[in-house]
Design an enzyme around this catalytic site. Sequence first.
Site, PDB file in Angstrom:
ATOM      1  CE  LYS A   1      -3.843  -2.389   2.210  1.00 30.40           C
ATOM      2  NZ  LYS A   1      -4.430  -2.835   3.473  1.00 30.40           N
TER       3      LYS A   1
ATOM      4  CD  GLN B   1      -3.347  -4.308   6.607  1.00 35.10           C
ATOM      5  OE1 GLN B   1      -3.326  -3.360   5.845  1.00 35.10           O
ATOM      6  NE2 GLN B   1      -3.842  -5.476   6.252  1.00 35.10           N
TER       7      GLN B   1
ATOM      8  CG  ASP C   1     -10.046  -0.760   4.464  1.00 33.39           C
ATOM      9  OD1 ASP C   1      -9.832  -0.943   3.257  1.00 33.39           O
ATOM     10  OD2 ASP C   1      -9.467  -1.397   5.355  1.00 33.39           O
TER      11      ASP C   1
END
Length: 287
Positions: A53, A97, A120
Site C-alpha cells: 500500500k 490494517q 476502507d
Amino acid sequence: MDNLLDGKSTAKKIQAQLQEQVEIWQAKVGRPPGLAVIMVGENPASAVYVRNKEQACAKVGITSFGQHFPAETSQEKLTSIIHELNQNEQVDGILVQLPLPANLDSVGLLYEIDPNKDADGLHPENLGRLARGEKGLRSCTPAGVMRLFEEYNIELKGKHAVVLGRSILVGKPMALMLLEADCTVTIAHSKTQDLAKVSRDADIVVAAIGRPQMITADFVKPGAIVIDVGINKITDNNGKSRLVGDVDFDSVQPIAQYITPVPGGIGPMTVAMLLQNTFWSYLEKFQ
C-alpha cells in the site's frame, strides 16, 4: 485459454490515471492527498500488505503517514492516534490494517475513524450509504471487483450472482453492489445447504470464504464468471509455500467464461481502490 480478468494490469491503468489527477490537483491546492495506515503488531501478511500500500501511494503521489505500533499498544492509545489523524488536515484517508492483536477491539477502532476519511469503506455510516444507494466511500475489495467488471465490459443487469461468504469486509458489501448493478443476488455461506448446487445456479460466482481451493468445477456452471477474492497461503509437500485462492483454478478455468487469477486478480484491485478512495476524500474537500 485467454479468459483471465487481469487485475494487475487494470490496477496499473487506474494508478496511472490517478497519478495524472494527483499532479493536476496538487498544483491547484498546494498539497498532495495523504493516507495514514495504522499497523499494530508483527503479522507477516499484514506487513506485506502495508508495504504494498505504501509503495502504491508513492507511485501515484499520495503521501503516506504510515504508523506501526508494537502489539502491546493499548486501545486508548490507538483511539487517541485515530482522533489526531481525524483532525490532521494533511490526512484524507485512514486505514487500520486488520487483523489486530487479540487484545484489541477492531470494530471499536473502526468506529472512531471520521466516516469521510474511512479509506476502507467499513464505517457503519459508509455501509449505510451503500445500502441506501447514496454516494460515499465503498469497501475496497468489492469496489475492485465492480471496477474489473467495468474494465471488461461485463454486462451485469439481470444476471444471477451468488456471493459465497457473508463478511462485512467483502460478502455483504459485494452483495449490495451487485444488487445496485441490477443483479439478482444470493448470499451463501458455510451453513447453506448444498452449497455446490446453489453456486451452480449462478451466472457470476464471487468466492470470499477463506478456504483454499474449496470451489471446484462442480460448484460452477459452464460459462459462468468466477471471481476469486480468497488469498490463502498453502505449503506443498516439499515445504514450498505459495498463494492460492478459494477457487481450485485448474479445474474451474476450463469451464468458466472468465476467471480471476490468484495472485494478480482482485488483490491489486483492492489496493487501487484504496488509493481511489483516498483521492475521492481529498477531492470532496476541494471541489
